[in-house]
Write a protein that holds these residues in place. Structure first.
Motif, short mmCIF file in Angstrom:
data_model
loop_
_atom_site.label_atom_id
_atom_site.label_comp_id
_atom_site.label_asym_id
_atom_site.label_seq_id
_atom_site.Cartn_x
_atom_site.Cartn_y
_atom_site.Cartn_z
N GLU A 110 0.83 -1.20 0.00
CA GLU A 110 0.00 0.00 0.00
C GLU A 110 0.87 1.26 0.00
O GLU A 110 0.61 2.23 -0.73
CB GLU A 110 -0.93 0.01 1.21
CG GLU A 110 -2.10 -0.92 1.10
CD GLU A 110 -3.12 -0.48 0.05
OE1 GLU A 110 -3.33 0.74 -0.09
OE2 GLU A 110 -3.68 -1.35 -0.62
N TRP B 278 -5.14 -2.50 -7.66
CA TRP B 278 -5.12 -1.37 -6.73
C TRP B 278 -5.72 -0.14 -7.40
O TRP B 278 -6.53 0.58 -6.79
CB TRP B 278 -3.69 -1.09 -6.29
CG TRP B 278 -3.54 -0.02 -5.24
CD1 TRP B 278 -3.53 -0.20 -3.89
CD2 TRP B 278 -3.39 1.39 -5.46
NE1 TRP B 278 -3.37 1.00 -3.23
CE2 TRP B 278 -3.28 2.00 -4.18
CE3 TRP B 278 -3.32 2.19 -6.58
CZ2 TRP B 278 -3.11 3.37 -4.01
CZ3 TRP B 278 -3.15 3.56 -6.43
CH2 TRP B 278 -3.05 4.15 -5.16
N TYR B 279 -5.36 0.10 -8.66
CA TYR B 279 -5.90 1.26 -9.37
C TYR B 279 -7.39 1.10 -9.62
O TYR B 279 -8.17 2.06 -9.50
CB TYR B 279 -5.15 1.49 -10.68
CG TYR B 279 -3.97 2.42 -10.48
CD1 TYR B 279 -4.17 3.78 -10.26
CD2 TYR B 279 -2.68 1.95 -10.48
CE1 TYR B 279 -3.11 4.64 -10.05
CE2 TYR B 279 -1.60 2.80 -10.27
CZ TYR B 279 -1.83 4.15 -10.05
OH TYR B 279 -0.79 5.00 -9.83
N GLU B 280 -7.83 -0.11 -9.97
CA GLU B 280 -9.26 -0.34 -10.19
C GLU B 280 -10.05 -0.07 -8.92
O GLU B 280 -11.13 0.55 -8.96
CB GLU B 280 -9.49 -1.78 -10.64
CG GLU B 280 -8.98 -2.08 -12.04
CD GLU B 280 -9.12 -3.54 -12.39
OE1 GLU B 280 -9.58 -4.32 -11.53
OE2 GLU B 280 -8.74 -3.93 -13.51
N GLN B 281 -9.53 -0.53 -7.78
CA GLN B 281 -10.23 -0.34 -6.52
C GLN B 281 -10.18 1.10 -6.03
O GLN B 281 -11.12 1.59 -5.39
CB GLN B 281 -9.63 -1.26 -5.45
CG GLN B 281 -9.83 -2.74 -5.72
CD GLN B 281 -9.07 -3.62 -4.74
OE1 GLN B 281 -8.13 -3.16 -4.09
NE2 GLN B 281 -9.45 -4.89 -4.65
N THR B 282 -9.10 1.80 -6.37
CA THR B 282 -8.88 3.15 -5.85
C THR B 282 -9.58 4.22 -6.68
O THR B 282 -10.11 5.19 -6.14
CB THR B 282 -7.37 3.47 -5.78
OG1 THR B 282 -6.72 2.47 -4.98
CG2 THR B 282 -7.12 4.84 -5.17
N TYR B 283 -9.61 4.04 -8.02
CA TYR B 283 -10.15 5.09 -8.88
C TYR B 283 -11.44 4.72 -9.61
O TYR B 283 -12.12 5.61 -10.13
CB TYR B 283 -9.08 5.52 -9.89
CG TYR B 283 -8.02 6.38 -9.24
CD1 TYR B 283 -8.26 7.72 -8.94
CD2 TYR B 283 -6.78 5.86 -8.90
CE1 TYR B 283 -7.30 8.51 -8.34
CE2 TYR B 283 -5.80 6.64 -8.29
CZ TYR B 283 -6.08 7.97 -8.01
OH TYR B 283 -5.13 8.74 -7.40
N ASP C 218 1.61 6.44 -7.10
CA ASP C 218 0.48 7.26 -7.52
C ASP C 218 0.76 8.74 -7.30
O ASP C 218 0.43 9.59 -8.15
CB ASP C 218 -0.77 6.84 -6.75
CG ASP C 218 -2.04 7.41 -7.35
OD1 ASP C 218 -2.24 7.28 -8.56
OD2 ASP C 218 -2.83 8.00 -6.59
N HIS D 214 0.88 4.06 -3.02
CA HIS D 214 0.59 5.47 -2.73
C HIS D 214 1.74 6.35 -3.23
O HIS D 214 1.51 7.44 -3.78
CB HIS D 214 0.37 5.68 -1.23
CG HIS D 214 -1.00 5.31 -0.76
ND1 HIS D 214 -2.13 6.02 -1.13
CD2 HIS D 214 -1.44 4.29 0.03
CE1 HIS D 214 -3.20 5.47 -0.58
NE2 HIS D 214 -2.81 4.42 0.13
#
Length: 319
Positions: free
Chosen positions: A17, A79-84, A24, A21
């Protein structure tokens, strides 16, 4: 742009994580949009760890334990799918332009393409073409240009004369090549502002804000020309009678750098700032012509060897 560094590959969820971060945040600082960031993650991993792997790993690898090899990138994509979420959706387009088909204006997409793509026009909108080539699909990818027109009904296409289809095909090629070339320009403040001015012009034309559209078109050309003059270290008027004079800026480009532009095309976008306030009336035809004049200027610059030589002198400022 500084090289991304990180102490070591993650071994726990918390370390992963923290890594994501940081990646990103670095991409955001570089101006990379959310929908673009997943595809910029692998280079960051390589910079930090000399990581190598498949650019598009099997999504199921994200379910595995550990953070080695392709598993790491699969988890990064998840991670990107879940975050954005929906912010990852994109038209993958160089831009958009308004075009007239029948008795209405339509928004046309200049899609990003890779490799060789054979363009064609087919009245059957179900025939979009072949998106991928290679493997079991020998030959180049193909694309039906009419499918780039957003919301275009089959009924209208069936009723259009052949001449309209040919005219639209020519326009699409001009639009696509011009906006693709615009995308390749150096990342400078003025050229970036010109990019946004043209996009605003397109939105204003389609939204019926004809005065604003004409002014945005004038600004898109003005800032493009002044952006090139800035690359060439050529001074230009920032105010007064020549502050918004397209012919003046074009003459400087010709005199100082040998770049020749059509006066007739420039004249289609030349207008008074008064159009912004409705003090000078503007029509749909004028707004559309001004918008297409921007594409015309970009096309002339794209074809100009003198413009190419000028742009080649650009050196990005050190950070």
């Amino acid at each position: 742009m500084s090289t991304f560094t990180w102490p070591s590959l993650p071994k726990t969820v918390g370390e992963f994580e923290a890594l994501m971060h940081a990646i990103d945040e670095a991409l955001a600082a570089e101006g990379v949009k959310p929908f673009q960031r997943p595809f910029h993650t692998a280079p960051k991993l390589w910079e930090a760890f000399k990581w190598e792997g498949a650019a598009f790993p099997d999504k199921r690898l994200a379910d595995l334990s550990g953070y080695d090899g392709d598993v790491l990138l699969a988890k990064a994509y998840r991670w990107y799918e879940q975050t954005y979420g929906d912010k990852l959706k994109s038209d993958f387009a160089y831009g958009f332009a308004p075009a007239r088909l029948g008795n209405a204006l339509w928004r046309v997409r200049a899609s990003v393409t890779y490799g060789t793509v054979r363009l064609f026009v087919d009245r059957n909108l179900q025939n979009r073409g072949r998106t991928f080539a290679g493997g079991h699909n020998p030959g180049p990818a193909t694309y039906n240009l009419l499918c780039a027109v957003e919301g275009l009904p089959q009924g209208l296409v069936d009723r259009l004369p052949e001449a309209a289809l040919h005219e639209h095909a020519e326009f699409h090629l001009l639009m696509h090549e011009s906006l693709q070339w615009r995308h390749s320009l150096p990342d400078t403040e003025l050229l970036g502002m010109a990019h946004h001015d043209y996009d605003e012009c397109t939105s204003a034309v389609l939204g019926g804000r004809y005065g604003q559209a004409r002014w945005a078109a004038e600004q898109a050309i003005e800032k493009t020309l002044k952006g090139l003059l800035t690359i060439g270290k050529t001074d230009f008027a920032k105010g007064g009678k020549n502050g918004h004079n397209l012919e003046y800026a074009a003459q400087l480009l010709k005199d100082k750098h040998g770049v020749v532009l059509s006066s007739a095309v420039l004249a289609l976008a030349e207008c008074s700032p008064a159009v912004r306030y409705g003090e000078v009336a503007s029509t749909e035809a004028q707004a559309l012509a001004a918008n297409h004049a921007v594409l015309g200027v970009l096309d002339e610059l794209r074809r100009s060897s003198s413009a190419a030589a000028l742009i080649a002198t650009y050196k990005a400022p050190s950070k």
